[in-house]
Design a protein around this motif. Structure first.
Motif, PDB file in Angstrom:
ATOM      1  N   MET A 153       0.976  -1.100  -0.002  1.00  0.00           N
ATOM      2  CA  MET A 153       0.008   0.042   0.080  1.00  0.00           C
ATOM      3  C   MET A 153       0.900   1.413   0.198  1.00  0.00           C
ATOM      4  O   MET A 153       0.620   2.152  -0.818  1.00  0.00           O
ATOM      5  N   HIS A 195       1.306   4.294  -2.904  1.00  0.00           N
ATOM      6  CA  HIS A 195       1.257   5.695  -2.702  1.00  0.00           C
ATOM      7  C   HIS A 195       2.284   6.524  -3.115  1.00  0.00           C
ATOM      8  O   HIS A 195       2.122   7.642  -3.424  1.00  0.00           O
ATOM      9  N   ARG A 213      -2.463  10.081  -4.232  1.00  0.00           N
ATOM     10  CA  ARG A 213      -2.866   8.779  -4.595  1.00  0.00           C
ATOM     11  C   ARG A 213      -3.436   7.822  -3.378  1.00  0.00           C
ATOM     12  O   ARG A 213      -3.662   6.783  -3.616  1.00  0.00           O
ATOM     13  N   HIS A 214      -3.712   8.657  -2.433  1.00  0.00           N
ATOM     14  CA  HIS A 214      -4.469   7.769  -1.157  1.00  0.00           C
ATOM     15  C   HIS A 214      -5.915   7.717  -1.333  1.00  0.00           C
ATOM     16  O   HIS A 214      -6.315   8.400  -2.122  1.00  0.00           O
ATOM     17  N   SER A 215      -6.321   6.600  -0.983  1.00  0.00           N
ATOM     18  CA  SER A 215      -7.977   6.324  -1.382  1.00  0.00           C
ATOM     19  C   SER A 215      -8.625   7.673  -0.987  1.00  0.00           C
ATOM     20  O   SER A 215      -8.547   8.267   0.068  1.00  0.00           O
ATOM     21  N   ASN A 216      -9.716   7.910  -1.678  1.00  0.00           N
ATOM     22  CA  ASN A 216     -10.725   8.898  -1.597  1.00  0.00           C
ATOM     23  C   ASN A 216     -12.144   8.518  -1.523  1.00  0.00           C
ATOM     24  O   ASN A 216     -12.943   9.107  -1.660  1.00  0.00           O
ATOM     25  N   LEU A 217     -12.023   7.139  -1.517  1.00  0.00           N
ATOM     26  CA  LEU A 217     -13.381   6.593  -1.167  1.00  0.00           C
ATOM     27  C   LEU A 217     -13.838   6.188   0.244  1.00  0.00           C
ATOM     28  O   LEU A 217     -14.530   5.337   0.457  1.00  0.00           O
ATOM     29  N   GLU A 218     -13.268   6.902   1.025  1.00  0.00           N
ATOM     30  CA  GLU A 218     -13.632   6.556   2.473  1.00  0.00           C
ATOM     31  C   GLU A 218     -14.311   7.603   3.108  1.00  0.00           C
ATOM     32  O   GLU A 218     -14.733   8.744   2.542  1.00  0.00           O
TER      33      GLU A 218
END
Length: 181
Positions: free
Chosen positions: A52, A56, A176-181
């Motif tokens: 992970m 990133h 690049r960090h998840s933005n679906l949180e």
């Protein structure tokens, strides 16, 4: 009291890991076409967290065994983590990867293990495992906690070195960090 003891144990192990070797491994990660990681159990969780972080930082990285993981090919790099160096699936995957022309970096406590024997490079982490072999350092912690903690810090060190080689800063990594949180 426990925190200080755990920190001393980690320090004892990490003082024996060569930062020059980590810099070399970070360079290998940069040069690889793609990076694959494998581990089982708690080592597998360390491998997944490493993958992970590499993602990133812009690496093309896969976790072996996940449904979207493609086939590995010559020019790719496998990072295989097993405290004992004897975890059957990890050893088999390292053997298969080598037979396909891939480099394999083994992270293990046992530089004479089956995993170490089939790897192109051994990242020796002289921590205690759940087996408590005679040559392992003493720890107050259960199972392979000391190995897991040291693996996490080593992987974070590799990621920091990788980010410097690739000139990836916090802002780029955060993008690049998840933005679906």
């Amino acid at each position: 009291m426990y925190i200080q003891t755990i920190l001393k144990e980690i320090d004892t192990v990490l003082r024996q890991v060569e930062e020059n070797q980590l810099q070399d491994i970070a360079l290998q990660l940069k040069k690889a076409n793609r990076i694959f990681v494998i581990g089982e159990g708690r080592s597998g969780l360390m491998a997944k967290s490493f993958a992970m972080r590499l993602m990133h930082l812009g690496a093309t990285v896969y976790v072996v065994g996940e449904t979207i993981t493609p086939s590995i090919a010559s020019g790719d790099l496998l990072v295989a983590i097993s405290g004992s160096g004897t975890t059957k699936n990890v050893v088999w995957t390292a053997e298969k990867s080598r037979s396909l022309g891939c480099s394999v970096i083994a992270m293990t406590t046992n530089p004479e293990s089956a995993l170490a024997e089939v790897s192109t490079e051994i990242l020796h982490v002289p921590a205690a495992t759940k087996y408590r072999r005679e040559n392992e350092i003493k720890t107050i912690q259960p199972l392979g906690s000391l190995f897991d903690q040291c693996a996490h810090i080593i992987f974070d060190t590799l990621c920091l070195q990788f980010s410097k080689l690739n000139e990836v800063d916090h802002t780029v990594a955060f993008g690049r960090h998840s933005n679906l949180e």
